[in-house]
Design an enzyme around this catalytic site. Structure first.
Site, PDB file in Angstrom:
ATOM      1  N   SER A 112       1.033  -1.102  -0.489  1.00 43.81           N
ATOM      2  CA  SER A 112      -0.089  -0.024   0.283  1.00 43.81           C
ATOM      3  C   SER A 112       0.890   0.658  -0.151  1.00 43.81           C
ATOM      4  O   SER A 112       0.438   2.242  -0.255  1.00 43.81           O
ATOM      5  CB  SER A 112      -0.761   0.173   1.087  1.00 43.81           C
ATOM      6  N   THR A 134       0.726 -11.305   2.043  1.00 37.87           N
ATOM      7  CA  THR A 134      -0.828 -11.852   2.899  1.00 37.87           C
ATOM      8  C   THR A 134      -1.582 -11.346   1.750  1.00 37.87           C
ATOM      9  O   THR A 134      -0.618 -10.709   0.366  1.00 37.87           O
ATOM     10  CB  THR A 134      -1.162 -11.031   3.898  1.00 37.87           C
ATOM     11  N   GLY A 136      -3.252  -8.965   1.204  1.00 37.17           N
ATOM     12  CA  GLY A 136      -3.510  -7.792   1.197  1.00 37.17           C
ATOM     13  C   GLY A 136      -1.889  -7.604   0.223  1.00 37.17           C
ATOM     14  O   GLY A 136      -2.462  -6.240  -0.582  1.00 37.17           O
ATOM     15  N   GLU A 140      -3.307  -5.306  -3.352  1.00 33.56           N
ATOM     16  CA  GLU A 140      -3.281  -3.853  -3.426  1.00 33.56           C
ATOM     17  C   GLU A 140      -2.560  -3.924  -4.407  1.00 33.56           C
ATOM     18  O   GLU A 140      -1.978  -2.043  -5.220  1.00 33.56           O
ATOM     19  CB  GLU A 140      -2.547  -3.156  -1.660  1.00 33.56           C
ATOM     20  N   HIS A 309       6.207 -16.662   8.770  1.00 29.28           N
ATOM     21  CA  HIS A 309       6.621 -17.654  10.144  1.00 29.28           C
ATOM     22  C   HIS A 309       6.670 -18.834   8.689  1.00 29.28           C
ATOM     23  O   HIS A 309       6.933 -19.791   8.423  1.00 29.28           O
ATOM     24  CB  HIS A 309       5.514 -18.061  10.133  1.00 29.28           C
ATOM     25  N   GLY A 330       8.703  -5.426  15.953  1.00 30.32           N
ATOM     26  CA  GLY A 330       7.941  -6.780  16.874  1.00 30.32           C
ATOM     27  C   GLY A 330       8.138  -6.593  18.106  1.00 30.32           C
ATOM     28  O   GLY A 330      10.115  -6.707  17.428  1.00 30.32           O
ATOM     29  N   GLY A 335       5.745 -13.380  23.341  1.00 28.54           N
ATOM     30  CA  GLY A 335       6.238 -14.494  23.057  1.00 28.54           C
ATOM     31  C   GLY A 335       5.232 -14.263  20.962  1.00 28.54           C
ATOM     32  O   GLY A 335       5.640 -15.480  20.862  1.00 28.54           O
ATOM     33  N   GLY A 349      15.125 -24.597  14.779  1.00 27.47           N
ATOM     34  CA  GLY A 349      15.574 -25.924  12.916  1.00 27.47           C
ATOM     35  C   GLY A 349      15.509 -24.472  11.913  1.00 27.47           C
ATOM     36  O   GLY A 349      15.366 -25.250  10.829  1.00 27.47           O
ATOM     37  N   LYS A 350      15.159 -23.391  11.661  1.00 23.10           N
ATOM     38  CA  LYS A 350      14.685 -22.588  10.741  1.00 23.10           C
ATOM     39  C   LYS A 350      15.336 -21.750  10.632  1.00 23.10           C
ATOM     40  O   LYS A 350      15.629 -20.988   9.122  1.00 23.10           O
ATOM     41  CB  LYS A 350      13.001 -21.473  11.081  1.00 23.10           C
ATOM     42  N   ASP A 363      10.803   0.608  10.780  1.00 19.62           N
ATOM     43  CA  ASP A 363       9.742   0.769   9.779  1.00 19.62           C
ATOM     44  C   ASP A 363      10.673  -0.006   8.062  1.00 19.62           C
ATOM     45  O   ASP A 363      11.284   1.035   8.242  1.00 19.62           O
ATOM     46  CB  ASP A 363       8.570   2.325   9.770  1.00 19.62           C
TER      47      ASP A 363
END
Length: 389
Positions: A112, A134, A136, A140, A309, A330, A335, A349-350, A363
């Protein structure tokens, strides 16, 4: 007469003037930009960020992020001719050498915003391998080809804007009419997609809906649907257009969570009793397979939540990404996955132990244009292979 040689109390000497241990070797002295020097006048982005590396705080993490991005995009492995046929998987550069499979994820608010043009540049020039967004972030981009988004203000009254048919995204404004134009554009495309789906089912039987293995079949997945929309928009200002043009897959497991979902909902009434089928299982197999086949994998995550994720979990399937750059505001005290630092992903393990990773707390509209200007768009030769490890 005052006592000029009075001894400092031992308590104060111990509390305030405690001696330091020897400074460890290798520590870098904090330093900033000397704007008095001629080279500090109107600096290039790469020079600016290089000068910020020793400033501390997020300026230093920004510099680290640029270093990781450069290593990510510069790494080269074996030539395709050196590999057995079954090993010729993953990403290769224009000269046939293995390169990092770069997953980029972004949230809808960034499309956006004017960051859309930065993201389009990366996709247009084949600088990323796969996208996760996502809903949007898909719609958008397409809607902006039909009508503009405007600058507003964070303090505008929601009730007043509602009366005016204006939707606020932070300090951006999207007229309701934009979504009406989107409906007029997308519903005929859904009609055609449904027609192709039904013709395919009539030819192959209803069981084909349960075994969607044909890449070219009109049994739709989110990534196939997005590719079709990118083709239909046929507008070079669009990220989705270039993703289609360059065969860069765009994954969106939350495809119904937005205006596209509204349009799919409306279309169920228009097309009843028939309806479009969208297979999300085929896409999770596809993105996880892309990750597993990657010679090296890198993550660039702008924002958090689902997009963060989804990419990280795909990298779990190969025992972790080799490079990771997070950019979001964030915090991890609650958590949340969005707020988690790269170290948490290592525990799952990611991200690989020993991988090059960083989180920039900022930002993305502020720092990602700087990162791209200093790395992908700097016009400089890529790092030599020995400089990337």
């Amino acid at each position: 007469m005052s006592k000029t040689n009075e001894k400092l109390p031992d308590l104060l000497a111990e509390a305030v003037l405690k001696g330091s241990s020897p400074v460890p070797q290798g520590l870098v002295k904090v330093d900033g930009i000397n704007y008095s020097k001629p080279e500090a006048t109107d600096m290039k982005a790469s020079d600016l960020i290089n000068s910020m590396k020793k400033m501390g705080f997020q300026a230093s993490t920004l510099g680290e992020a640029c270093e990781i991005v450069d290593k990510m995009r510069s790494w080269r492995g074996k030539h395709i001719d050196e590999l057995e046929e079954y090993d010729r998987k993953g990403s290769f550069d224009e000269n046939g050498y293995q390169k990092t499979t770069i997953f980029i994820g972004y949230t809808s608010n960034l499309i956006s915003s004017g960051l859309r043009e930065t993201l389009r540049f990366l996709v247009q020039h084949n600088m990323v391998s796969a996208i996760v967004s996502t809903a949007g972030g898909i719609e958008e981009d397409l809607i902006k080809c039909l009508a503009p988004t405007y600058l507003g203000d964070f303090t505008l009254s929601g009730s007043t804007l509602r009366d005016q048919g204006m939707n606020r995204i932070g300090n951006l404004l999207v007229p309701n009419d934009n979504y009406c134009k989107f409906e007029e554009w997308i519903i005929p495309i859904f009609d055609k997609m449904l027609e192709e789906q039904e013709e395919y089912v009539a030819k192959h039987g209803k069981d084909c809906l349960d075994a969607n293995t044909d890449v070219d079949s009109p049994i739709w997945t989110p990534s196939k649907m997005i590719d079709r929309l990118g083709k239909e928009i046929n507008d070079e200002s669009s990220v989705m257009y270039w993703a289609h043009k360059n065969k860069i897959p765009v994954f969106c497991p939350s495809i119904t969570d937005g205006s596209i979902g509204d349009m799919l909902f409306f279309h169920t009434f228009k097309a009843s009793p028939k309806q479009l089928r969208v297979d999300i299982v085929s896409d999770i197999r596809k993105i996880n397979s892309w990750s597993m086949e990657a010679s090296r994998a890198g993550m660039i995550i702008l924002g958090g939540g689902l997009i963060k994720h989804h990419i990280a979990n795909a990298c779990l399937m190969r025992n972790g990404a080799d490079y990771a750059v997070y950019i979001n505001t964030g915090q991890e005290f609650d958590g949340s996955d969005a707020g988690a630092r790269p170290d948490e992903a290592i525990s799952w393990g990611k991200i690989k132990v020993g991988a090059k990773s960083v989180k920039v707390y900022c930002d993305a509209t502020v720092v990602f244009p700087l990162i791209v200007a200093a790395t992908f768009a700097n016009g400089k030769p890529l790092l030599k292979p020995e400089e990337t490890d």
